[in-house]
Design a protein around this motif. Structure first.
Motif, PDB file in Angstrom:
ATOM      1  N   TRP A   1       0.741  -1.261   0.023  1.00  0.00           N
ATOM      2  CA  TRP A   1      -0.210  -0.035   0.084  1.00  0.00           C
ATOM      3  C   TRP A   1       0.934   1.163   0.105  1.00  0.00           C
ATOM      4  O   TRP A   1       0.523   2.206  -0.741  1.00  0.00           O
ATOM      5  N   TRP A   2       1.794   1.238   0.786  1.00  0.00           N
ATOM      6  CA  TRP A   2       2.569   2.664   0.950  1.00  0.00           C
ATOM      7  C   TRP A   2       3.623   2.692   0.125  1.00  0.00           C
ATOM      8  O   TRP A   2       4.070   3.886  -0.255  1.00  0.00           O
ATOM      9  N   GLN A   3       3.834   1.729  -0.890  1.00  0.00           N
ATOM     10  CA  GLN A   3       4.839   2.083  -1.969  1.00  0.00           C
ATOM     11  C   GLN A   3       4.263   2.626  -3.083  1.00  0.00           C
ATOM     12  O   GLN A   3       5.140   3.275  -3.979  1.00  0.00           O
ATOM     13  N   PHE A   4       3.007   2.927  -3.179  1.00  0.00           N
ATOM     14  CA  PHE A   4       2.292   3.577  -4.356  1.00  0.00           C
ATOM     15  C   PHE A   4       2.634   4.922  -4.263  1.00  0.00           C
ATOM     16  O   PHE A   4       2.671   5.781  -5.264  1.00  0.00           O
ATOM     17  N   SER A   5       3.228   5.385  -2.985  1.00  0.00           N
ATOM     18  CA  SER A   5       3.691   6.905  -3.073  1.00  0.00           C
ATOM     19  C   SER A   5       4.899   6.987  -3.989  1.00  0.00           C
ATOM     20  O   SER A   5       5.376   8.143  -4.292  1.00  0.00           O
ATOM     21  N   LEU A   6       5.552   5.887  -4.247  1.00  0.00           N
ATOM     22  CA  LEU A   6       6.620   6.203  -5.098  1.00  0.00           C
ATOM     23  C   LEU A   6       6.220   6.187  -6.629  1.00  0.00           C
ATOM     24  O   LEU A   6       7.104   6.769  -7.408  1.00  0.00           O
ATOM     25  N   SER A   7       5.109   6.253  -7.007  1.00  0.00           N
ATOM     26  CA  SER A   7       4.512   6.702  -8.232  1.00  0.00           C
ATOM     27  C   SER A   7       4.678   8.004  -8.496  1.00  0.00           C
ATOM     28  O   SER A   7       4.653   8.485  -9.554  1.00  0.00           O
ATOM     29  N   ARG A   8       4.970   8.885  -7.623  1.00  0.00           N
ATOM     30  CA  ARG A   8       5.242  10.256  -7.541  1.00  0.00           C
ATOM     31  C   ARG A   8       6.616  10.726  -7.813  1.00  0.00           C
ATOM     32  O   ARG A   8       6.877  11.786  -8.021  1.00  0.00           O
ATOM     33  N   ARG A   9       7.503   9.627  -7.521  1.00  0.00           N
ATOM     34  CA  ARG A   9       8.890   9.949  -7.819  1.00  0.00           C
ATOM     35  C   ARG A   9       9.327  10.388  -9.179  1.00  0.00           C
ATOM     36  O   ARG A   9       9.103   9.339 -10.017  1.00  0.00           O
ATOM     37  N   PRO A  10       9.940  11.240  -9.297  1.00  0.00           N
ATOM     38  CA  PRO A  10      10.244  11.833 -10.852  1.00  0.00           C
ATOM     39  C   PRO A  10      11.326  10.935 -11.521  1.00  0.00           C
ATOM     40  O   PRO A  10      11.142  10.635 -12.782  1.00  0.00           O
ATOM     41  N   GLY A  11      12.393  10.603 -10.882  1.00  0.00           N
ATOM     42  CA  GLY A  11      13.357   9.994 -11.386  1.00  0.00           C
ATOM     43  C   GLY A  11      13.990   8.600 -10.853  1.00  0.00           C
ATOM     44  O   GLY A  11      13.935   8.699  -9.680  1.00  0.00           O
ATOM     45  N   TRP A  12      13.781   7.766 -11.688  1.00  0.00           N
ATOM     46  CA  TRP A  12      14.005   6.248 -11.226  1.00  0.00           C
ATOM     47  C   TRP A  12      15.598   5.913 -11.547  1.00  0.00           C
ATOM     48  O   TRP A  12      15.963   6.130 -12.945  1.00  0.00           O
ATOM     49  N   THR A  13      16.515   5.376 -10.768  1.00  0.00           N
ATOM     50  CA  THR A  13      17.545   4.999 -11.470  1.00  0.00           C
ATOM     51  C   THR A  13      17.814   3.386 -11.085  1.00  0.00           C
ATOM     52  O   THR A  13      16.832   2.706 -10.191  1.00  0.00           O
ATOM     53  N   PHE A  14      18.710   2.758 -11.703  1.00  0.00           N
ATOM     54  CA  PHE A  14      18.840   1.152 -11.321  1.00  0.00           C
ATOM     55  C   PHE A  14      19.162   0.906  -9.828  1.00  0.00           C
ATOM     56  O   PHE A  14      18.532   0.032  -9.522  1.00  0.00           O
TER      57      PHE A  14
END
Length: 189
Positions: A58-71
């Motif tokens: 549930w709480w990992q959904f807030s990562l959907s707003r993270r602008p940049g993802w790195t490996f």
């Protein structure tokens, strides 16, 4: 499919495996009339980790707003999910082998269990920091006190064989998770 959904598929599968492992273990307990004696602290940890797995997803959904993802960040999220799975795997053994009952098993694995729980707690702190300064500060002082107290309790629990202390710890963690869920994460924004 957007990038967040793509990245979170593997993490969701791992969390699904953790939940499956817990549920299969509980089903085996129910099905086996000759099962070894249960231990309430161990059973409560199983329930708590089931809730924790649901909450993690549930709480990992807030990562959907993270602008940049790195490996590296992707590896962090996957490692976080793997930690949760390993905790569930330690809690629910495939067999008790040489253990008289679940109490004996629980105490024989306490160092692994609380070591993994400590790592999970520290990953939680990092995860909250990765979600941004405003998110981290928004969790409030209670969150930071919780991380500190949980860490101390887990370090002591690794060493302690006191049934009373372990009973206190699991109930404290259950209360802590409930407070954190309803104080900070009851509704996603």
């Amino acid at each position: 499919m957007d990038f967040f959904n793509y990245v979170m598929v593997l993490a969701s599968v791992i969390i699904g495996l953790a939940v499956t492992h817990l549920l299969q273990g509980v089903a085996k307990l129910i099905q086996d009339p000759d099962r070894p004696r249960l231990y309430w602290v161990h059973c409560t940890w199983i329930g708590l980790m089931f809730l924790n797995a649901l909450f993690w997803w549930w709480w990992q959904f807030s990562l959907s707003r993270r602008p940049g993802w790195t490996f590296e960040f992707y590896l962090f999220v996957i490692s976080f999910a793997v930690l949760l799975y390993l905790i569930c795997a330690v809690l629910v053994p495939s067999t008790l082998r040489n253990y008289a009952d679940y109490r004996a098993y629980y105490f024989s694995r306490r160092r692994w269990l609380f070591g993994l729980l400590l790592a999970f707690s520290l990953f939680d702190l990092l995860d909250s920091a990765f979600k941004g300064w405003s998110h981290l500060v928004g969790l409030g002082w209670l969150y930071f006190v919780s991380v500190l107290v949980r860490s101390v309790l887990m370090i002591v629990a690794m060493q302690s064989r006191s049934a009373r202390f372990h009973g206190f710890v699991v109930l404290a963690f259950l209360a802590d998770l409930g407070i954190l869920i309803f104080r900070n994460f009851h509704m996603l924004h």
